[in-house]
Design an enzyme around this catalytic site. Sequence first.
Site, PDB file in Angstrom:
ATOM      1  CD  GLN A 164       7.338 -14.542 -28.204  1.00 40.56           C
ATOM      2  OE1 GLN A 164       7.616 -13.473 -27.696  1.00 40.56           O
ATOM      3  NE2 GLN A 164       6.304 -14.715 -29.010  1.00 40.56           N
ATOM      4  CG  HIS A 216       6.429 -15.196 -24.172  1.00 37.59           C
ATOM      5  ND1 HIS A 216       6.023 -16.426 -24.640  1.00 37.59           N
ATOM      6  CD2 HIS A 216       5.718 -14.267 -24.861  1.00 37.59           C
ATOM      7  CE1 HIS A 216       5.098 -16.254 -25.576  1.00 37.59           C
ATOM      8  NE2 HIS A 216       4.893 -14.952 -25.725  1.00 37.59           N
ATOM      9  N   GLY A 241       6.001  -6.922 -29.496  1.00 39.99           N
ATOM     10  CA  GLY A 241       6.870  -7.440 -28.451  1.00 39.99           C
ATOM     11  C   GLY A 241       7.372  -8.818 -28.840  1.00 39.99           C
ATOM     12  CG  HIS A 256       2.001 -11.270 -24.272  1.00 40.68           C
ATOM     13  ND1 HIS A 256       0.853 -11.905 -24.683  1.00 40.68           N
ATOM     14  CD2 HIS A 256       3.005 -11.776 -25.046  1.00 40.68           C
ATOM     15  CE1 HIS A 256       1.155 -12.754 -25.656  1.00 40.68           C
ATOM     16  NE2 HIS A 256       2.457 -12.695 -25.904  1.00 40.68           N
ATOM     17  CD  GLU A 257       6.345 -10.095 -25.680  1.00 38.19           C
ATOM     18  OE1 GLU A 257       7.072 -11.113 -25.716  1.00 38.19           O
ATOM     19  OE2 GLU A 257       5.408  -9.923 -26.480  1.00 38.19           O
ATOM     20  CB  CYS A 307       1.189 -14.905 -28.860  1.00 41.92           C
ATOM     21  SG  CYS A 307       2.824 -15.439 -28.318  1.00 41.92           S
ATOM     22  CG  LEU A 308       5.083 -12.228 -32.993  1.00 43.28           C
ATOM     23  CD1 LEU A 308       6.468 -11.609 -33.143  1.00 43.28           C
ATOM     24  CD2 LEU A 308       4.226 -11.912 -34.194  1.00 43.28           C
TER      25      LEU A 308
END
Length: 179
Positions: A52, A141, A47, A137-138, A95-96
């Site tokens: 991000q 963000h 994701g 999670h996304e 997480c990226l």
Amino acid sequence: MFDRMKVVVAPDPGLRTVCEPCVVGDPSLKKLAKRMAATMYKADGCGLAAPQVGLSKRLIVIDCDVDSEEQNPIALVNPELLELTGDPVEGDEGCLSCPGITVPVARQPWARVRYFDLDGNECEIEGDGLLGRCLQHEIDHLNGITLFEACTPQARLQALQDYAAAKAAGAKPGDTSIN
């Protein structure tokens, strides 16, 4: 192949910003979503949210079919959590934008989300397991919530220490461990 974008990493202030809604049906979102998906796949993510990659837009791409060789990303424009059910389950999340660590986060196991697709059609998606966790999670963000805010205060202290060590060791987006 679409060119990848640079993944923004914590503590970039853009990750703590509540994102602006996208214009539903905006044709530029198709190219953006393809670039975001290419970036997500390159970093072995499942994701990626627009903040991000430095954009304050309510757009995410996900592909939680980790067992498939095919890439079938789903782009969600202006996603909105409609329903969460079940007792929270703690699970390690990477997480990226927080490379080199995983953090224990308690999330409800099932989520239902309303969104618009890239053609402007209203849709819903629901899922449990990795998909349910990824959706939550996304969307976090998009609301300026990172892993550090999603976990308990005790886990946050440990995560911040681990993250400092991971950054010092050169962790890159997609790394979930520095070992």
